[in-house]
Design a protein around this motif. Structure first.
Motif, PDB file in Angstrom:
ATOM      1  N   GLY B  22       0.774  -1.239   0.000  1.00  0.00           N
ATOM      2  CA  GLY B  22       0.000   0.000   0.000  1.00  0.00           C
ATOM      3  C   GLY B  22       0.800   1.282   0.000  1.00  0.00           C
ATOM      4  O   GLY B  22       0.258   2.349   0.275  1.00  0.00           O
ATOM      5  N   ARG B  53      -7.062   1.423  -1.947  1.00  0.00           N
ATOM      6  CA  ARG B  53      -6.704   0.906  -0.630  1.00  0.00           C
ATOM      7  C   ARG B  53      -7.870   1.019   0.315  1.00  0.00           C
ATOM      8  O   ARG B  53      -8.486   2.064   0.413  1.00  0.00           O
ATOM      9  CB  ARG B  53      -5.549   1.702  -0.008  1.00  0.00           C
ATOM     10  CG  ARG B  53      -4.392   1.992  -0.896  1.00  0.00           C
ATOM     11  CD  ARG B  53      -3.498   3.105  -0.341  1.00  0.00           C
ATOM     12  NE  ARG B  53      -2.749   2.714   0.842  1.00  0.00           N
ATOM     13  CZ  ARG B  53      -2.961   3.177   2.034  1.00  0.00           C
ATOM     14  NH1 ARG B  53      -3.917   4.041   2.246  1.00  0.00           N
ATOM     15  NH2 ARG B  53      -2.226   2.782   3.057  1.00  0.00           N
ATOM     16  N   PRO B  55      -7.303  -0.324   3.847  1.00  0.00           N
ATOM     17  CA  PRO B  55      -6.395  -1.160   4.641  1.00  0.00           C
ATOM     18  C   PRO B  55      -7.095  -2.059   5.641  1.00  0.00           C
ATOM     19  O   PRO B  55      -6.771  -3.233   5.748  1.00  0.00           O
ATOM     20  CB  PRO B  55      -5.503  -0.143   5.342  1.00  0.00           C
ATOM     21  CG  PRO B  55      -5.527   1.048   4.480  1.00  0.00           C
ATOM     22  CD  PRO B  55      -6.883   1.085   3.852  1.00  0.00           C
ATOM     23  N   ILE B  56      -8.084  -1.516   6.351  1.00  0.00           N
ATOM     24  CA  ILE B  56      -8.728  -2.307   7.399  1.00  0.00           C
ATOM     25  C   ILE B  56      -9.434  -3.523   6.801  1.00  0.00           C
ATOM     26  O   ILE B  56      -9.546  -4.572   7.424  1.00  0.00           O
ATOM     27  CB  ILE B  56      -9.708  -1.411   8.193  1.00  0.00           C
ATOM     28  CG1 ILE B  56      -8.926  -0.536   9.164  1.00  0.00           C
ATOM     29  CG2 ILE B  56     -10.749  -2.210   8.919  1.00  0.00           C
ATOM     30  CD1 ILE B  56      -8.289  -1.277  10.320  1.00  0.00           C
ATOM     31  N   LYS B  57      -9.889  -3.390   5.577  1.00  0.00           N
ATOM     32  CA  LYS B  57     -10.546  -4.536   4.932  1.00  0.00           C
ATOM     33  C   LYS B  57      -9.542  -5.369   4.154  1.00  0.00           C
ATOM     34  O   LYS B  57      -9.924  -6.280   3.405  1.00  0.00           O
ATOM     35  CB  LYS B  57     -11.646  -4.038   4.000  1.00  0.00           C
ATOM     36  CG  LYS B  57     -12.757  -3.319   4.727  1.00  0.00           C
ATOM     37  CD  LYS B  57     -14.041  -3.319   3.898  1.00  0.00           C
ATOM     38  CE  LYS B  57     -15.119  -2.519   4.565  1.00  0.00           C
ATOM     39  NZ  LYS B  57     -15.424  -1.271   3.834  1.00  0.00           N
ATOM     40  N   ASP B  58      -8.277  -5.030   4.272  1.00  0.00           N
ATOM     41  CA  ASP B  58      -7.226  -5.750   3.552  1.00  0.00           C
ATOM     42  C   ASP B  58      -7.416  -5.677   2.042  1.00  0.00           C
ATOM     43  O   ASP B  58      -7.164  -6.640   1.327  1.00  0.00           O
ATOM     44  CB  ASP B  58      -7.171  -7.215   4.020  1.00  0.00           C
ATOM     45  CG  ASP B  58      -5.881  -7.878   3.567  1.00  0.00           C
ATOM     46  OD1 ASP B  58      -4.863  -7.167   3.442  1.00  0.00           O
ATOM     47  OD2 ASP B  58      -5.897  -9.098   3.318  1.00  0.00           O
ATOM     48  N   PHE B  60      -6.108  -4.018  -1.231  1.00  0.00           N
ATOM     49  CA  PHE B  60      -5.000  -3.280  -1.852  1.00  0.00           C
ATOM     50  C   PHE B  60      -4.951  -3.699  -3.317  1.00  0.00           C
ATOM     51  O   PHE B  60      -4.497  -4.788  -3.626  1.00  0.00           O
ATOM     52  CB  PHE B  60      -3.667  -3.624  -1.182  1.00  0.00           C
ATOM     53  CG  PHE B  60      -3.582  -3.156   0.241  1.00  0.00           C
ATOM     54  CD1 PHE B  60      -3.002  -1.934   0.542  1.00  0.00           C
ATOM     55  CD2 PHE B  60      -4.096  -3.919   1.275  1.00  0.00           C
ATOM     56  CE1 PHE B  60      -2.920  -1.489   1.850  1.00  0.00           C
ATOM     57  CE2 PHE B  60      -4.030  -3.487   2.583  1.00  0.00           C
ATOM     58  CZ  PHE B  60      -3.443  -2.262   2.877  1.00  0.00           C
ATOM     59  N   ARG B  84     -13.261 -11.070   1.407  1.00  0.00           N
ATOM     60  CA  ARG B  84     -13.174  -9.621   1.194  1.00  0.00           C
ATOM     61  C   ARG B  84     -14.108  -9.234   0.069  1.00  0.00           C
ATOM     62  O   ARG B  84     -14.103  -9.868  -0.985  1.00  0.00           O
ATOM     63  CB  ARG B  84     -11.743  -9.215   0.810  1.00  0.00           C
ATOM     64  CG  ARG B  84     -10.783  -9.243   1.949  1.00  0.00           C
ATOM     65  CD  ARG B  84      -9.379  -9.054   1.450  1.00  0.00           C
ATOM     66  NE  ARG B  84      -8.900 -10.229   0.726  1.00  0.00           N
ATOM     67  CZ  ARG B  84      -7.762 -10.277   0.060  1.00  0.00           C
ATOM     68  NH1 ARG B  84      -7.006  -9.217  -0.033  1.00  0.00           N
ATOM     69  NH2 ARG B  84      -7.386 -11.381  -0.550  1.00  0.00           N
TER      70      ARG B  84
END
Ligand code: SF4
Ligand code: SF4
Lengths: 668, 185
Positions: B22, B53, B55-58, B60, B84
Motif C-alpha cells: 500500500g 486501498r 487497509p482495514i478490509k485488507d 490493496f 473480502r
C-alpha cells in the motif's frame, strides 16, 4: 515559484470558527528548513512561555516536513507540535503514514490550530475548500472508527484522517493522534487536540508538489532506492536481528525477540528475564504472530513495511506499528497473544503504547505494595490481563483511579502520595521511558537520555552502534563501508571501543569523542524532523540511505536553495538550539537533564558532571544548559538572545553559577 | 480475414496484490515520469496507476488506467474473494464518468497508462522500478499478431482527450471552439 513547499499555511481559529490561508516567508526554509524547525519558530513567536497547554492560546501545529510530497523516499512525516500537558515543555511527536503528503497535495505546508471549539468538530480540507464540521455524532468513537465514518460520510475513500479516540477527548496526558497505520503518540498531544474540541483533521489534495532541479533530484531518489535494495541484501553483522536492517525496528516481520525480551525489563520497568527466550516461547510466539499478521504495511512512498494489518482472535482488525507489539505484553508480564489483542482497544482509544502499559504496571505495583487498595480499585479482576483491560478502560474515561493515572506516572505518584513517588523510577522530565535497566553507565547514552529535547531515546540515538563489537576484526569489517560518518575519526572511535578494559565504558569513548558522537546522532534526527524523513531510513538505523553527505544535494535540488554540509549542519543546530530556548523559557534547567534515576546501577557523579559540562560547552550553552549570547548570535537567533536578556534568563555580564548534576544532588 | 502474421512483443505487468504493502510508490513514480518537464512535479492524482486501498478490509489493488469511456456501466457487481468484498469498479481500468479516477484533476481529461514509452526506452516501466515489494513485475512476451490489425494506429493522448471532449460538449461546439481559438478571438 516555491519548490518542495507549497508556501501556504492554514490558520484555524476554533474559538471563532475562522479559517485563513496565509502565505509564508520563503526565507524560513533556508534558516529552519521546515517541519519541526518552522513549527518551533511559530511556537517561539506566538505562544508566550506562561501559556497553559490547555489554554486556547496554546497552538497545535500539524507541520509537514520540507520534503513531504516530493518523490523523496520515506518523506512522509507529519510533525505535530504543541506544549505538553504532561511535561509542560514543548512536545513534538511525529507520525508516518499518508497524511503529510496529502496536505501538501491540498496546497498547504502546515495546519495551525488555535482557540477552542465549544462543541466537538472536525476539520475537512479538500484542496481550496476548507470547512469546520460538526462532530457530535463522533463523540466517544474510536480513532480508526472515526476515520472510517468520516470517509464514508464525505464519500472520500482517498481522504487521509488524523483523529483522536476517547483518550484524547478526555484529555488523558498520554493520548495519541492516530492516522491509519501510524500515530503521533508521545507527550500527550492528543489531549491538546481533545481540549481544543477537535476530533479529526481530514485531508484530500490533488495538486502538484514541484522540485527545483527535477532530474538531479530524481537521480538522488534512484540512488536512495538502489542503496535500500543493497542494504536489504546486506544486513549488518554482529548486532541483534532487529537492528541489522533498515526501517523502524522490523517488529512485524521479525520473530526473534530474544534481544528485547531478555534485555528490556518487564512489569513496571523492573524485572529482567534473562532466561525468558526458550525454544518453546519462540515457537509459540512465532505462531501467534503469523496467525495475527494479515499483511505488512508501509507508509507513503517507502518500501520498508514496518507496520502490519493485524487480526487477533475475537477483536476487529487494526493496524499496528513496530514496538507496541511488546510494550503491553511485557508490562503485563503476559504473552504475545495478549499484546496483539489489547493493542486493538488501545489504538481505538488513542493512547501512547510506550507510556500506557507502564502507567498500568505502575498502578499494579502500588496495589501489590498496599499503596493502592481494593477501595481504590473496586471490582478489578484478579488476573493480570483482565486488570490491564480494566485499568485501560478507566484511564481513558478518567473514571475513579483512572482519573489520576491518566496524568501519567509522575503526576499520579504525587497525587497518590503514601510513598508512591518511589515507584516513579523510569521517567525523565515527567515522561515515561523505554523499560531498560542496565549495569554500567554508558557515557553516550547518559548524554542522550539527559539532554534529548524529545525526551525519548529512540528519537536521538542511531547511526553509531549501541555497544562495542567483541573483536577488532568485526569492527574493521563494520567500518569498511561506513561512508555515512561525518568524518573518518568516528570510525576510529568505534574501532578503539572495547567491551572491557581501558577502552570501555564509562571512560571510553572519551568525553570529547562522546560529545561528538552524541551531537552527530542528534543532528541527523533534527534534519529528519525538519525534512519529514522517516528516521527509519535515516537517523535511526546503522548505515542508512540518507546521510550528511547526500542530504545537502537532495535538499538543494528539491528546493533550489543551495545547501552544503556546513550550512545544513548549521540549520540543524539552529533548530536544536531554538527548541532548547523554548524549553528554557518555560523553566527547563540543568537539574532536569538527567536519565531515569536507576537506569544504570553503576553511576559516576564526577564523570557525569564533566560530561554535561563539556557537552553544554560543545553545544554553545552555558553551565546551566542555556544557549549563550554568542552562540545565539552566531546562529542568527538574535531575537532569542534579546528575549533572554529582557527576561533575565541571560545577563549582559554572564558569569554563570557553577552547575550541578542530578547525580550529585541525589548524593546529597 | 487471413492477414499476414507478424511477431510482436507484448509488455505485461504482473500485479500480485498479495505482495502490495500500500505504499503508493508506484503512483509517485508514474506521476513524476509523466510530468512536464519530466520529474518536475509530483501529483498522485495524475498517476496512471492508482492503488485502491481500504487497509482495514485488507483491500490493496493497484489498477492501471485503461480506456476512456463515455458512459458508465449499467450494473454494479460485487465480488467476494477470501471473505473480502470488492466492488467491480475496484478492478476497472476505465476512465469513466462515474468517478474521478484516471482523469487530469484540472481539465478532467482522461489519463491512460502508456507503459512509460519513451526514447530511449526504459528497461522496465517506472512503477515497476519503484515497487520494491515485487507486487509489480514486468515481463515481455512474444506473440504472433495479425499485421492488418497492428496497422490500425493506437489512439494517442491527444485523440483520447479530444474524444472525451466530443463526448462532453458535442462535436459541433468543439469544432466551433477550435475554429475560434485558431482565429485568435
Ligand atoms: S521505514 Fe517504516 S516507518 Fe519509516 S516510512 Fe518506511 S514504512 Fe514507514
Ligand atoms: S509500489 Fe508496489 S507495493 Fe507499493 S503500492 Fe504500488 S504496487 Fe503496492
Amino acid at each position: 515559484m516555491r519548490y518542495a513547499e507549497t508556501g501556504f499555511n492554514l490558520e484555524i481559529d476554533l474559538s471563532r470558527g475562522n479559517i485563513e490561508r496565509v502565505a509564508t516567508d520563503p526565507r524560513l526554509a533556508e534558516l529552519y528548513l521546515g517541519g519541526l524547525g518552522t513549527n518551533a519558530k511559530i511556537l517561539w513567536d506566538r505562544v508566550p512561555p506562561d501559556t497553559d497547554p490547555f489554554s486556547p492560546d496554546n497552538l497545535l501545529i500539524f507541520g509537514t516536513g520540507l520534503l513531504c510530497g516530493t518523490p523523496a523516499i520515506g518523506a512522509n512525516r507529519t510533525i505535530v507540535s504543541t506544549f505538553s500537558p504532561q511535561t509542560g515543555l514543548m512536545a513534538y511527536s511525529m507520525m508516518g503514514g499518508f497524511w503529510a503528503p496529502e496536505l501538501k497535495f491540498a496546497g498547504y505546508d502546515k495546519v495551525i490550530i488555535r482557540g477552542k471549539s465549544p462543541k466537538l468538530v472536525y476539520l475537512w480540507i479538500n484542496n481550496d475548500k476548507v470547512e469546520i464540521r460538526d462532530a457530535s455524532h463522533l463523540k466517544g468513537k474510536g480513532a480508526q472508527e472515526t476515520a472510517d465514518l468520516i470517509r464514508h460520510e464525505l464519500k472520500e475513500s482517498k481522504a487521509q484522517v488524523a483523529s483522536i479516540g476517547l483518550a484524547g477527548e478526555n484529555k488523558v496526558y498520554f493520548a495519541s493522534i492516530e492516522q491509519g497505520r501510524s500515530s503521533a503518540s508521545r507527550l500527550g498531544i492528543g489531549a491538546v487536540m481533545g481540549d481544543k474540541g477537535l476530533k479529526a483533521i481530514v485531508v484530500r489534495g490533488t495538486k502538484e508538489v514541484n522540485t527545483a532541479r527535477p532530474v538531479e533530484f530524481f537521480e538522488h531518489c534512484s540512488e536512495v532506492l538502489k542503496y535500500i535494495k543493497w542494504r536489504d541484501d546486506h544486513p549488518i553483522k554482529g548486532v541483534p536481528p532487529i537492528l541489522s536492517g533498515l526501517g523502524s525496528p522490523q517488529e512485524m516481520a521479525i520473530y526473534d525477540e530474544e534481544w528485547h525480551t531478555t534485555n528490556f525489563t518487564w512489569g513496571n520497568a523492573r524485572h529482567r528475564r534473562r532466561d525468558f527466550w526458550t525454544k518453546e516461547v519462540e515457537e509459540k510466539w512465532k505462531k501467534t504472530q503469523q496467525n495475527a499478521r494479515v499483511r505488512l504495511l508501509s507508509c507513503y512512498n517507502c518500501p520498508m513495511e514496518c507496520g502490519a494489518l493485524i487480526s487477533a482472535p475475537g477483536v476487529p482488525k487494526y493496524m499496528m506499528k513496530c514496538y507496541s507489539k511488546l510494550t503491553y505484553t511485557m508490562a503485563a508480564m503476559s504473552d504475545l497473544d495478549f499484546g496483539f489483542k489489547i493493542v486493538q482497544r488501545a489504538t481505538e482509544y488513542g493512547v501512547d503504547a510506550f507510556t500506557t502499559p507502564q502507567v498500568m504496571a505502575f498502578a499494579l505495583e502500588l496495589y501489590e505494595a498496599g499503596i493502592l487498595t481494593d477501595k481504590d480499585l473496586p471490582g478489578m479482576p484478579a488476573d493480570n490481563e483482565g486488570r490491564f483491560y480494566w485499568l485501560l478502560d478507566r484511564i481513558v474515561r478518567r473514571e475513579g483511579i483512572g482519573d489520576i493515572l491518566a496524568n501519567g506516572v509522575y503526576h499520579a505518584a504525587r497525587q497518590i502520595g503514601k510513598g508512591a513517588e518511589e515507584y516513579d523510577h523510569n521517567t525523565i522530565k515527567k515522561h515515561e521511558q523505554l523499560p531498560l535497566k542496565l549495569g554500567m553507565l554508558n557515557p553516550i547514552y547518559f548524554l542522550m537520555y539527559s539532554t534529548g529535547e524529545k525526551i525519548n531515546i529512540t528519537q536521538i540515538e542511531g547511526q553509531f552502534p549501541q555497544a562495542p563489537f567483541a573483536t577488532r576484526e568485526e569492527r574493521e569489517e563494520f567500518v569498511k563501508d561506513w561512508f555515512q560518518v561525518p568524518d573518518d575519526r568516528f570510525k576510529q572511535y568505534f574501532l578503539d571501543w572495547d567491551p572491557r578494559g581501558e577502552h570501555s565504558i564509562p571512560y571510553y569513548p572519551t568525553i570529547e569523542a562522546t560529545c561528538e558522537i552524541v551531537d552527530w546522532q542528534e543532528k541527523m534526527h533534527y534534519i529528519d524532523d525538519a525534512l519529514g524523513l522517516c528516521a527509519g531510513l535515516s537517523s535511526f538505523p546503522l548505515k542508512p540511505p540518507y546521510h550528511i553527505h547526500n542530504l545537502p544535494g537532495i535538499i538543494s535540488s528539491a528546493t533550489g536553495i543551495d545547501f552544503d554540509e556546513a550550512k545544513l549542519s548549521q540549520a540543524a543546530r539552529r533548530n536544536r538550539t531554538l527548541l532548547r530556548a523554548i524549553n528554557v523559557r518555560r523553566g527547563l534547567d540543568r537539574k532536569d537533564d538527567s536519565p531515569p534515576k536507576d537506569h544504570w546501577r553503576n553511576r559516576f557523579p564526577e564523570l557525569e558532571t564533566k560530561l554535561l559540562d563539556e557537552y553544554y560547552k560543545f553545544k554553545g550553552w552555558n553551565n546551566r544548559g542555556i544557549p549563550t549570547k554568542e552562540s545565539l548570535q552566531e546562529l542568527g537567533l538574535g531575537y532569542v538572545k534579546e528575549d533572554f536578556l529582557r527576561r533575565g534568563i541571560l545577563t549582559e555580564n554572564e558569569a554563570a553559577p557553577p552547575g550541578e548534576t542530578p547525580a550529585e544532588t541525589e548524593k546529597k | 480475414m487471413a492477414g499476414e502474421k507478424k511477431k510482436k512483443i507484448v509488455k505485461v505487468i504482473k500485479i500480485d496484490t498479495d505482495k502490495c504493502n500500500g505504499c503508493r510508490a508506484c503512483e509517485v513514480a508514474c506521476a513524476i515520469f509523466h510530468s512536464k518537464p519530466q520529474y518536475s512535479g509530483n501529483n498522485p492524482a495524475k498517476s496512471r496507476i492508482a492503488v485502491l486501498r481500504d487497509p482495514i478490509k485488507d483491500i490493496f489493488v493497484p489498477v492501471y488506467a485503461g480506456e476512456y469511456t463515455a458512459s458508465e456501466c449499467t450494473g454494479r457487481n460485487k465480488y467476494v474473494i477470501d471473505g473480502r468484498e470488492f466492488d467491480e469498479c475496484d478492478w476497472c481500468k476505465a476512465s469513466c464518468p462515474s468517478r474521478s479516477l484516471f482523469k487530469e484533476p484540472d481539465s478532467g481529461l482522461p489519463l491512460k497508462c502508456d507503459m512509460c514509452e519513451s526514447d530511449p526506452p526504459l528497461e522496465e516501466p517506472m512503477c515497476v522500478q519503484w515497487c520494491l515489494s515485487d507486487a509489480l513485475t514486468y515481463e515481455e512476451r512474444e506473440v504472433e499478431v495479425d499485421e492488418k490489425e497492428e496497422e490500425k494506429k493506437k489512439p494517442g493522448e491527444m485523440e483520447l482527450g479530444l474524444e472525451s471532449l466530443v463526448d462532453k460538449y458535442g462535436m459541433e461546439k468543439l469544432l466551433d471552439a477550435i475554429a475560434r481559438m485558431s482565429r485568435g478571438d
